[in-house]
Design a protein around this motif. Sequence first.
Motif, mmCIF file in Angstrom:
data_model
loop_
_atom_site.group_PDB
_atom_site.id
_atom_site.type_symbol
_atom_site.label_atom_id
_atom_site.label_comp_id
_atom_site.label_asym_id
_atom_site.label_seq_id
_atom_site.Cartn_x
_atom_site.Cartn_y
_atom_site.Cartn_z
ATOM 1 N N CYS A 1 1.177 7.718 -9.482
ATOM 2 C CA CYS A 1 0.030 7.012 -9.277
ATOM 3 C C CYS A 1 -0.303 5.759 -10.390
ATOM 4 N N THR B 1 4.036 -0.898 3.667
ATOM 5 C CA THR B 1 3.500 0.162 3.200
ATOM 6 C C THR B 1 4.310 1.472 3.226
ATOM 7 N N ALA C 1 -6.754 -3.294 -5.414
ATOM 8 C CA ALA C 1 -6.737 -2.060 -4.859
ATOM 9 C C ALA C 1 -7.752 -1.705 -3.910
ATOM 10 N N PHE D 1 -7.959 7.857 -5.603
ATOM 11 C CA PHE D 1 -8.176 7.796 -4.126
ATOM 12 C C PHE D 1 -9.740 7.787 -3.573
ATOM 13 N N LYS E 1 -2.874 -1.187 -2.732
ATOM 14 C CA LYS E 1 -4.043 -0.289 -1.811
ATOM 15 C C LYS E 1 -3.332 1.219 -1.779
ATOM 16 N N ARG E 2 -4.480 1.986 -1.487
ATOM 17 C CA ARG E 2 -3.753 3.408 -1.316
ATOM 18 C C ARG E 2 -4.925 4.291 -0.685
ATOM 19 N N ALA F 1 0.763 -1.127 0.004
ATOM 20 C CA ALA F 1 -0.084 -0.133 -0.022
ATOM 21 C C ALA F 1 0.855 1.267 -0.041
ATOM 22 N N VAL F 2 0.385 2.351 -0.398
ATOM 23 C CA VAL F 2 1.036 3.890 -0.565
ATOM 24 C C VAL F 2 -0.059 4.568 0.143
ATOM 25 N N LEU F 3 0.463 5.517 0.961
ATOM 26 C CA LEU F 3 -0.224 6.520 1.946
ATOM 27 C C LEU F 3 0.250 8.142 1.390
ATOM 28 N N ALA G 1 1.692 2.981 -9.058
ATOM 29 C CA ALA G 1 0.881 2.337 -8.132
ATOM 30 C C ALA G 1 -0.370 1.504 -8.788
#
Length: 243
Positions: free
Chosen positions: A107, A174, A240, A141, A116-117, A13-15, A110
């Motif tokens: 983006c 993450t 995702a 998002f 997941k984001r 995941a990326v936040l 990803a």
Amino acid sequence: MESAIGRVAPLEAVLFDIDGTMGISDPFHHRATSEMLLKVGYNNGVPITPEFGMKHMAGRSNEQIGRFLFPDWDQARLDAFFAEKEELFARYAGEGLKEIAGLTALCHWADERRLKRAAVTNAPRANAELMISILGLSDFFKLIVSAEDCGRSKPYPDPYLRALHLLGASPDHTIVFEDSTVGVQAGVAARMPVIAIADESREGKLTAVGASLVIRDYTDPKLWSELDKLDTTKPQAAEANGA
């Protein structure tokens, strides 16, 4: 020695923070806040500088900013002040908010890997949704964790921990993208490596509070060198969030 970023493999995941991390929003916040402060006679009518805003407001929630600027104001007065400020910000951002260079490509990277984001911000939800919409990322998002969603804002880890919980993601797999001191502190407190966006003048401060990597924008070769290392693992098969 393996970097902190390399240890998250396989990446799950990326936040992302929003202000200053997705979009170049600081000038619009500064303009709106400066106008409001002049209106109420703050600092005897002497305008605040961008440096003042970066030091005392960047990355902080309106509640935190209000307590700093106006410790004697009641909540109703603070709410009215920030409601008007956010209206000004929305108008100015709508006229010219631009993405941090390379954000769209990141983006896409990803999305290809079905990561997941979530967007995780100290900003009010309406503000967050507006910026993401202007940047054309509303479909990317689906999950936004905003200032209203947590009892404690950044620099506490609560917003990032909530995002992990809602995504069903592990902090061990993450990465966080941030641009402010309080944001980096929050990501580190949530036990995740943080990649920070900053110019040379702020790089040392963000490194000092725990940023694993500081880049100028998302075209920075240092970023893609780290992501290439993560690409030695098979892209995630999990869907995702919201994709």
